[in-house]
Motif scaffolding. Structure first.
Motif, PDB file in Angstrom:
ATOM      1  N   LEU A   1       0.824  -1.211   0.000  1.00 36.18           N
ATOM      2  CA  LEU A   1       0.000   0.000   0.000  1.00 36.18           C
ATOM      3  C   LEU A   1       0.857   1.260   0.000  1.00 36.18           C
ATOM      4  N   LEU A   2       1.886   1.274   0.819  1.00 34.84           N
ATOM      5  CA  LEU A   2       2.781   2.431   0.863  1.00 34.84           C
ATOM      6  C   LEU A   2       3.521   2.617  -0.458  1.00 34.84           C
ATOM      7  N   LEU A   3       3.947   1.507  -1.063  1.00 41.21           N
ATOM      8  CA  LEU A   3       4.629   1.583  -2.348  1.00 41.21           C
ATOM      9  C   LEU A   3       3.717   2.205  -3.409  1.00 41.21           C
ATOM     10  N   THR A   4       2.480   1.717  -3.453  1.00 46.41           N
ATOM     11  CA  THR A   4       1.534   2.237  -4.456  1.00 46.41           C
ATOM     12  C   THR A   4       1.249   3.718  -4.228  1.00 46.41           C
ATOM     13  N   THR A   5       1.024   4.094  -2.963  1.00 43.21           N
ATOM     14  CA  THR A   5       0.716   5.488  -2.641  1.00 43.21           C
ATOM     15  C   THR A   5       1.862   6.416  -3.019  1.00 43.21           C
ATOM     16  N   ARG A   6       3.091   6.009  -2.724  1.00 44.63           N
ATOM     17  CA  ARG A   6       4.244   6.860  -3.022  1.00 44.63           C
ATOM     18  C   ARG A   6       4.486   6.963  -4.525  1.00 44.63           C
ATOM     19  N   LEU A   7       4.255   5.844  -5.225  1.00 50.02           N
ATOM     20  CA  LEU A   7       4.409   5.887  -6.679  1.00 50.02           C
ATOM     21  C   LEU A   7       3.385   6.847  -7.308  1.00 50.02           C
ATOM     22  N   LEU A   8       2.140   6.761  -6.835  1.00 48.92           N
ATOM     23  CA  LEU A   8       1.098   7.651  -7.361  1.00 48.92           C
ATOM     24  C   LEU A   8       1.374   9.110  -6.994  1.00 48.92           C
ATOM     25  N   LEU A   9       1.901   9.325  -5.772  1.00 51.80           N
ATOM     26  CA  LEU A   9       2.241  10.676  -5.346  1.00 51.80           C
ATOM     27  C   LEU A   9       3.304  11.287  -6.260  1.00 51.80           C
ATOM     28  N   LEU A  10       4.368  10.525  -6.499  1.00 53.56           N
ATOM     29  CA  LEU A  10       5.444  11.033  -7.351  1.00 53.56           C
ATOM     30  C   LEU A  10       4.969  11.225  -8.794  1.00 53.56           C
ATOM     31  N   THR A  11       4.131  10.295  -9.264  1.00 52.81           N
ATOM     32  CA  THR A  11       3.599  10.405 -10.630  1.00 52.81           C
ATOM     33  C   THR A  11       2.753  11.666 -10.776  1.00 52.81           C
ATOM     34  N   ALA A  12       1.888  11.944  -9.790  1.00 52.09           N
ATOM     35  CA  ALA A  12       1.035  13.137  -9.845  1.00 52.09           C
ATOM     36  C   ALA A  12       1.872  14.407  -9.840  1.00 52.09           C
ATOM     37  N   LEU A  13       2.944  14.435  -9.033  1.00 49.80           N
ATOM     38  CA  LEU A  13       3.801  15.620  -8.994  1.00 49.80           C
ATOM     39  C   LEU A  13       4.532  15.830 -10.309  1.00 49.80           C
ATOM     40  N   ILE A  14       5.036  14.769 -10.892  1.00 48.40           N
ATOM     41  CA  ILE A  14       5.764  14.891 -12.161  1.00 48.40           C
ATOM     42  C   ILE A  14       4.820  15.376 -13.265  1.00 48.40           C
ATOM     43  N   ILE A  15       3.616  14.789 -13.319  1.00 50.55           N
ATOM     44  CA  ILE A  15       2.648  15.210 -14.350  1.00 50.55           C
ATOM     45  C   ILE A  15       2.206  16.650 -14.125  1.00 50.55           C
ATOM     46  N   ALA A  16       2.054  17.062 -12.858  1.00 47.44           N
ATOM     47  CA  ALA A  16       1.662  18.440 -12.560  1.00 47.44           C
ATOM     48  C   ALA A  16       2.708  19.424 -13.064  1.00 47.44           C
ATOM     49  N   PHE A  17       4.017  19.101 -12.856  1.00 46.52           N
ATOM     50  CA  PHE A  17       5.076  19.985 -13.338  1.00 46.52           C
ATOM     51  C   PHE A  17       5.157  19.999 -14.862  1.00 46.52           C
ATOM     52  N   ALA A  18       4.677  18.951 -15.520  1.00 44.57           N
ATOM     53  CA  ALA A  18       4.643  18.932 -16.986  1.00 44.57           C
ATOM     54  C   ALA A  18       3.488  19.772 -17.533  1.00 44.57           C
ATOM     55  N   GLN A  19       2.569  20.219 -16.654  1.00 43.52           N
ATOM     56  CA  GLN A  19       1.434  21.090 -16.996  1.00 43.52           C
ATOM     57  C   GLN A  19       0.583  20.526 -18.143  1.00 43.52           C
TER      58      GLN A  19
ATOM     59  N   LEU B   1      -3.284  10.081   2.271  1.00 50.88           N
ATOM     60  CA  LEU B   1      -3.561   8.644   2.273  1.00 50.88           C
ATOM     61  C   LEU B   1      -2.402   7.857   2.872  1.00 50.88           C
ATOM     62  N   GLU B   2      -1.163   8.294   2.566  1.00 47.36           N
ATOM     63  CA  GLU B   2       0.010   7.596   3.131  1.00 47.36           C
ATOM     64  C   GLU B   2       0.040   7.740   4.641  1.00 47.36           C
ATOM     65  N   LEU B   3      -0.306   8.954   5.116  1.00 48.84           N
ATOM     66  CA  LEU B   3      -0.338   9.156   6.570  1.00 48.84           C
ATOM     67  C   LEU B   3      -1.387   8.268   7.233  1.00 48.84           C
ATOM     68  N   LEU B   4      -2.527   8.123   6.589  1.00 48.80           N
ATOM     69  CA  LEU B   4      -3.582   7.265   7.139  1.00 48.80           C
ATOM     70  C   LEU B   4      -3.159   5.813   7.153  1.00 48.80           C
ATOM     71  N   ILE B   5      -2.455   5.380   6.092  1.00 49.98           N
ATOM     72  CA  ILE B   5      -1.982   3.986   6.045  1.00 49.98           C
ATOM     73  C   ILE B   5      -0.969   3.731   7.160  1.00 49.98           C
ATOM     74  N   GLN B   6      -0.059   4.706   7.335  1.00 43.55           N
ATOM     75  CA  GLN B   6       0.943   4.552   8.392  1.00 43.55           C
ATOM     76  C   GLN B   6       0.297   4.439   9.764  1.00 43.55           C
ATOM     77  N   LYS B   7      -0.806   5.169   9.938  1.00 47.34           N
ATOM     78  CA  LYS B   7      -1.428   5.222  11.260  1.00 47.34           C
ATOM     79  C   LYS B   7      -2.418   4.089  11.501  1.00 47.34           C
ATOM     80  N   LEU B   8      -3.170   3.732  10.477  1.00 47.07           N
ATOM     81  CA  LEU B   8      -4.279   2.799  10.686  1.00 47.07           C
ATOM     82  C   LEU B   8      -3.924   1.346  10.379  1.00 47.07           C
ATOM     83  N   VAL B   9      -3.028   1.144   9.437  1.00 52.28           N
ATOM     84  CA  VAL B   9      -2.693  -0.249   9.076  1.00 52.28           C
ATOM     85  C   VAL B   9      -1.601  -0.732  10.025  1.00 52.28           C
ATOM     86  N   LYS B  10      -1.911  -1.735  10.880  1.00 55.01           N
ATOM     87  CA  LYS B  10      -0.985  -2.253  11.905  1.00 55.01           C
ATOM     88  C   LYS B  10      -0.051  -3.296  11.321  1.00 55.01           C
TER      89      LYS B  10
END
Length: 645
Positions: free
Chosen positions: A57-75, A636-645
């Protein structure tokens, strides 16, 4: 989807790094000894599954986070629907004719359109604005805010073809968006002809809620009594009216007559008796339709004696002395041999009454007299030579006569609509006793007949310039040849011929029309006549003027711009009252021709049109959405870190 900076997308290859980190990350588990081995085995299994799920879950969230940032900078952005129209120039055509005075759901149509333009036009949008009278090229809403707020109704009718022609005359490599705001009253199909592929029209048609209207069409002098004028007021109704309408007459600001009328027909005439004196006022009605045609301004000048000169035998002029009486006319008569040519230019009308020969000098003088505003009446003689007559007639227009014929002919028709007989007949007479002639010339003319023979040839015809009229009889009217002198027509015919120079009667001109008038006034070369409003408007201007011997010809075209009563001044002294009214072309609100523009693009409001142009011709950038997605993935990553034991 397209990108303004597509090279930034190469950073997506760096997403391999977090994948490798997650795949090769080793975690050691601490061993705990328990007495119950079975319980320990179950706990170990559950811990491994939970850890594995959290890691992915953390891997997927971080990949999507980085992908969204890269696409945002590409405008990223979506291409505009109408990308070809992005460079189009914008032109706003605003109809400010009087029909836009009608009330819609949110008030007067023009005022509402102006308010919406001020509120909804983007501040950074460059456009050109065309009204009925003015043009503002390449401006913006802030620059013309004051002009829009002070925009007045125009006496000029809305002419779409003229506005389109002005827009097309602008040299530019771009196509043109034309937003037309009009109620389409009096819009004609031929006004759409100038629209071509370079013009992209969008029509906004505001609708009035009330189509009924009453207008004061005209005011006329019905008859002149000893001490009073009887004036007629003509009303026109467009639609049905159940209630009575108040009608009032004011001399300046003083109420002198008032009544109420119920309009049970499309046209109605009312008659009022007012004192026989100088009048400079207006007629007013009170009704819920348009305001501009609820007042009609008019003036009545103090009667002046018209100067009439007859050239001919005294015996044949005897009937004229009974018509041109001393209380209304200054009548003089001369035989040709005793004629004083110096007196001709001082007259208002000259009558050639059956003189045998018309000298060239007299012809030249009469032509100049006519061009300077004097009426000429020609009665031929049986002894006239046709060549001599035609030399005279050619100076005044398309007339010609053929040889005199001894043939009895009956006059059978009257042109009741001709200005010569305006107000003479209450209705058309079918059993009228028409006069006849025993001999006549055949007149060929391109002008309409005033009195016509049974063979459709004219007995009396006329041609007018802007100031005067030339009348031609086709037969002598002496008692031996005709009974016209015994006819009821003789008095009104010759009386009105002399008074066509507007010595008395109703004075009411039309704003915007080229309507000249003459004033009996002797001016020096340095003197001028100015015109000033007689009310609080204080509009003052100098009309175009031409000195004609002892008269002055005034021509009004561009001024005045507003209806009202005015005074012609010489050396600050009033020499004549002049009244102006708006043309009544906008009074019928039922002439809504909005169906003519149904095949073009139509907008419901100014705001909707601007929104459509902005949406269709602007790139839809979506990089902000990817920034928001990146923030959501952080949460979402913060929630996963906190809620998923």
């Amino acid at each position: 989807m397209q990108f303004k900076h597509p090279e930034i997308l190469y950073f997506l290859f760096l997403l391999v790094i977090p994948i490798l980190v997650h795949l090769f990350q080793l975690r050691r588990f601490k061993k705990e000894y328990f007495t119950n081995v079975k319980f320990l085995k179950e706990l170990s299994i559950q811990t491994r599954k939970s850890s594995q799920l959290k890691k992915w879950l953390l891997l997927t969230t971080r990949l999507l986070l980085l992908t969204a940032l890269i696409i945002a900078f590409a405008q990223p952005f979506f291409k505009a629907k109408d990308s070809k129209g992005i460079t189009n120039e914008l032109y706003l055509v605003l109809d400010n004719s009087f029909s836009m005075q009608a009330k819609g759901k949110q008030g007067e149509l023009l005022k509402r359109a102006v308010q919406e333009l001020l509120e909804k036009t983007p501040e950074n949008r460059t456009f050109s604005l065309l009204t009925n009278d003015d043009v503002y090229w390449n401006t913006d809403i802030k620059s013309i805010q004051k002009e829009l707020m002070n925009l007045e109704y125009s006496a000029t009718s809305f002419q779409l073809d003229q506005q389109i022609t002005k827009i097309k005359s602008r040299k530019t490599p771009f196509n043109k968006d034309v937003v037309v705001i009009t109620d389409a009253v009096n819009l004609q199909a031929n006004q759409l002809k100038p629209i071509d592929e370079t013009i992209h029209p969008i029509f906004i048609i505001p609708k009035s809620e009330i189509k009924n209207n009453v207008a004061i069409d005209s005011v006329f002098l019905h008859q002149t009594l000893n001490n009073f004028y009887e004036i007629g007021v003509k009303l026109k109704s467009f639609g049905k009216f159940e209630q009575e309408i108040p009608v009032a007459i004011y001399n300046q600001k003083q109420l002198i007559a008032k009544t109420q009328v119920k309009l049970d027909q499309t046209e109605k005439e009312l008659f009022f008796t007012i004192p026989k004196a100088d009048f400079n006022g207006f007629v007013s009605i009170d009704e819920p339709g348009l305001r501009y045609d609820n007042e009609y301004f008019f003036s009545i000048s103090k009667p002046e004696k018209a100067k009439v000169l007859a050239i001919g035998n005294a015996d044949k002029n005897q009937f004229l002395t009974k018509i041109y009486t001393e209380n209304e006319f200054v009548f003089t008569q001369f035989e040709l041999k005793t004629l004083d040519y110096n007196l001709l230019e001082k007259q208002d009308a000259i009558i050639l009454n059956e003189i045998k020969e018309i000298p060239q000098a007299l012809q030249t003088t009469l032509k100049a007299f006519y061009e300077k505003g004097g009426n000429v009446i020609f009665i031929p003689s049986e002894e006239n030579k046709v060549e001599n007559i035609n030399k005279l007639l050619v100076n005044f227009g398309s007339f010609s006569m053929s040889e005199y014929q001894k043939k009895e002919k009956q006059i059978t028709s009257i042109s009741f609509a001709h200005p010569l007989y305006d107000g003479v007949f209450e209705k058309k007479a079918d059993n009228f006793q028409y006069p006849n002639t025993k001999g006549s010339f055949d007149v060929k003319s391109t002008y309409p007949s005033v009195l016509t023979y049974e063979d459709q040839l004219p007995f009396l015809t006329a041609v007018s310039n802007s100031l005067a009229t030339f009348y031609v009889f086709s037969a002598p009217i002496n008692k031996e040849n005709s009974n016209f002198k015994n006819s009821p027509l003789i008095v009104p015919t010759f009386y009105n011929m002399a008074f066509q120079s507007a010595k008395s009667g109703i004075n009411a001109l039309t704003v915007g029309a080229t309507s000249p008038i003459t004033i009996d006034q002797l001016l020096s070369k340095d003197e001028i006549i100015s015109v000033v409003s007689s009310d609080e408007k204080s509009e003052k201007f100098i009309p175009q003027q031409q000195i004609l011997n002892n008269k002055v010809k005034l021509t009004f075209s561009e001024s005045p711009t507003q209806a009202g009563n005015f005074n012609a001044l010489k050396d600050n002294s009033i020499i004549k009252n002049i009244s102006f009214n708006y043309p009544r072309t906008e009074s019928d609100l039922r002439l809504d021709n909005s169906n003519l523009v149904e095949s073009y693009e139509n907008g419901s409001s100014i705001e909707a049109v601007f929104d459509a142009l902005q949406t269709n011709r602007t790139d839809n950038t979506i990089w902000k959405w990817f920034v928001i997605l990146a923030l959501l993935f952080v949460v979402l990553e913060l929630l996963i870190q906190k809620l998923v034991k």
